[in-house]
Design a protein around this motif. Sequence first.
Motif, mmCIF file in Angstrom:
data_model
loop_
_atom_site.group_PDB
_atom_site.id
_atom_site.type_symbol
_atom_site.label_atom_id
_atom_site.label_comp_id
_atom_site.label_asym_id
_atom_site.label_seq_id
_atom_site.Cartn_x
_atom_site.Cartn_y
_atom_site.Cartn_z
ATOM 1 N N CYS A 112 2.342 16.957 3.832
ATOM 2 C CA CYS A 112 2.261 15.495 3.918
ATOM 3 C C CYS A 112 2.943 14.993 5.189
ATOM 4 O O CYS A 112 4.014 15.480 5.566
ATOM 5 C CB CYS A 112 2.927 14.889 2.688
ATOM 6 N N TYR A 114 4.559 12.304 5.642
ATOM 7 C CA TYR A 114 5.903 11.744 5.421
ATOM 8 C C TYR A 114 6.971 12.719 5.916
ATOM 9 O O TYR A 114 8.065 12.312 6.299
ATOM 10 C CB TYR A 114 6.135 11.481 3.939
ATOM 11 N N HIS A 129 5.908 0.969 8.910
ATOM 12 C CA HIS A 129 5.811 0.758 7.462
ATOM 13 C C HIS A 129 7.161 0.945 6.778
ATOM 14 O O HIS A 129 7.455 0.281 5.785
ATOM 15 C CB HIS A 129 4.741 1.650 6.821
ATOM 16 N N VAL A 136 2.980 4.352 3.890
ATOM 17 C CA VAL A 136 2.057 4.352 5.023
ATOM 18 C C VAL A 136 0.671 3.891 4.571
ATOM 19 O O VAL A 136 0.209 4.249 3.482
ATOM 20 C CB VAL A 136 2.002 5.760 5.660
ATOM 21 N N ALA A 138 -3.392 3.947 4.518
ATOM 22 C CA ALA A 138 -4.388 5.007 4.696
ATOM 23 C C ALA A 138 -5.786 4.425 4.526
ATOM 24 O O ALA A 138 -5.979 3.441 3.804
ATOM 25 C CB ALA A 138 -4.146 6.151 3.720
ATOM 26 N N SER A 158 -4.033 8.402 7.733
ATOM 27 C CA SER A 158 -2.909 7.464 7.666
ATOM 28 C C SER A 158 -2.687 6.892 9.060
ATOM 29 O O SER A 158 -3.098 7.476 10.064
ATOM 30 C CB SER A 158 -1.651 8.156 7.156
ATOM 31 N N ARG A 160 0.031 4.859 11.905
ATOM 32 C CA ARG A 160 1.311 4.354 12.385
ATOM 33 C C ARG A 160 1.082 3.782 13.783
ATOM 34 O O ARG A 160 0.514 4.463 14.629
ATOM 35 C CB ARG A 160 2.352 5.479 12.431
ATOM 36 N N TYR A 203 -5.773 2.764 0.837
ATOM 37 C CA TYR A 203 -4.763 3.416 0.002
ATOM 38 C C TYR A 203 -3.374 3.121 0.577
ATOM 39 O O TYR A 203 -3.204 2.934 1.778
ATOM 40 C CB TYR A 203 -4.934 4.947 -0.009
ATOM 41 N N GLY A 204 -2.374 3.150 -0.316
ATOM 42 C CA GLY A 204 -0.996 3.119 0.152
ATOM 43 C C GLY A 204 -0.485 1.736 0.468
ATOM 44 O O GLY A 204 -0.898 0.736 -0.127
ATOM 45 N N CYS A 220 -4.910 12.765 6.462
ATOM 46 C CA CYS A 220 -4.115 12.355 5.292
ATOM 47 C C CYS A 220 -4.447 13.216 4.076
ATOM 48 O O CYS A 220 -5.606 13.585 3.853
ATOM 49 C CB CYS A 220 -4.393 10.886 4.980
ATOM 50 N N PRO A 241 -1.405 7.854 -4.303
ATOM 51 C CA PRO A 241 -1.143 7.802 -2.864
ATOM 52 C C PRO A 241 0.257 7.273 -2.547
ATOM 53 O O PRO A 241 0.691 6.244 -3.067
ATOM 54 C CB PRO A 241 -2.233 6.854 -2.360
ATOM 55 N N GLY A 242 0.969 8.039 -1.715
ATOM 56 C CA GLY A 242 2.336 7.691 -1.340
ATOM 57 C C GLY A 242 3.398 8.204 -2.278
ATOM 58 O O GLY A 242 4.589 8.148 -1.966
#
Length: 257
Positions: A112, A114, A129, A136, A138, A158, A160, A203-204, A220, A241-242
């Motif tokens: 992942c 993250y 985020h 995050v 997605a 995802s 950023r 998502y997320g 992702c 998700p997340g």
Amino acid sequence: MTPYEFRQSVRRGEFTGNTAGICDGYIQANVAILPKEVADDFAGFCGANPQACPILAVSEAGSPYLPTLGKDIDVRTDVPGFFIYRDGKFAGEERTLLQLWRDDFVTFAIGCSYSFEHILKTAGLRIRHLELGYGVPAYNTNIPNKQVGPFGGNLVVSMRPFNAADTIRAIEITSGYPNVHGAPVHFGDPAAIGIRDVDEIDYGGRSEVRDGEYPVFWACGVTPQVAMISANLPLGIGHAPGHMLVTDLPLSTLTSN
């Protein structure tokens, strides 16, 4: 707290939220749980789509345990939330899998993004985020996955946002971590990968792309859930998700640099 202590808080039902920013420096994992009869095809799908689906561990059939990822991990209780899919459709959320667990389930733990956010922050990059207090965001894309058996669908990414200099730095840093999605798959115009508007999130959580910034997109780990839907399985399970499995593995154990 340590990853073990964090998982215990999840197991007790004390933590049920998004795991962005939790246990910095440790690997987080997406989770996909499927019947054994399709596990070989799913493993092949992950192998054919390694940037979206880098496998960290696979359980024995019927076992909810992932001992190579950490102390006393029980996937049924140690993930903050699950999405359930039946016959190719979303069928609801569950907090634990204690009632749904079957003897033929195989669990795939998948790297992942993250996991590398701590490294980006340490390098001085701002993770929008996290600053906003969200997971995050997605998005579904128009990029087809490589089909293996019944598993296909399109890539999920995802996002950023970074300015030009930080985008280059983020590419340099994350390319050293292929087992947690590695380098971005795209940056710049979202429409080029089928995303109409970055404010319309599939998502997320959410983020903000500000003046002078580019949206930067990584593969992702929700992608396997799209593949489950495309396979029209009678039953498949993924993390919400997340809501990741936090492992005991330091990110440094995976760097290729």
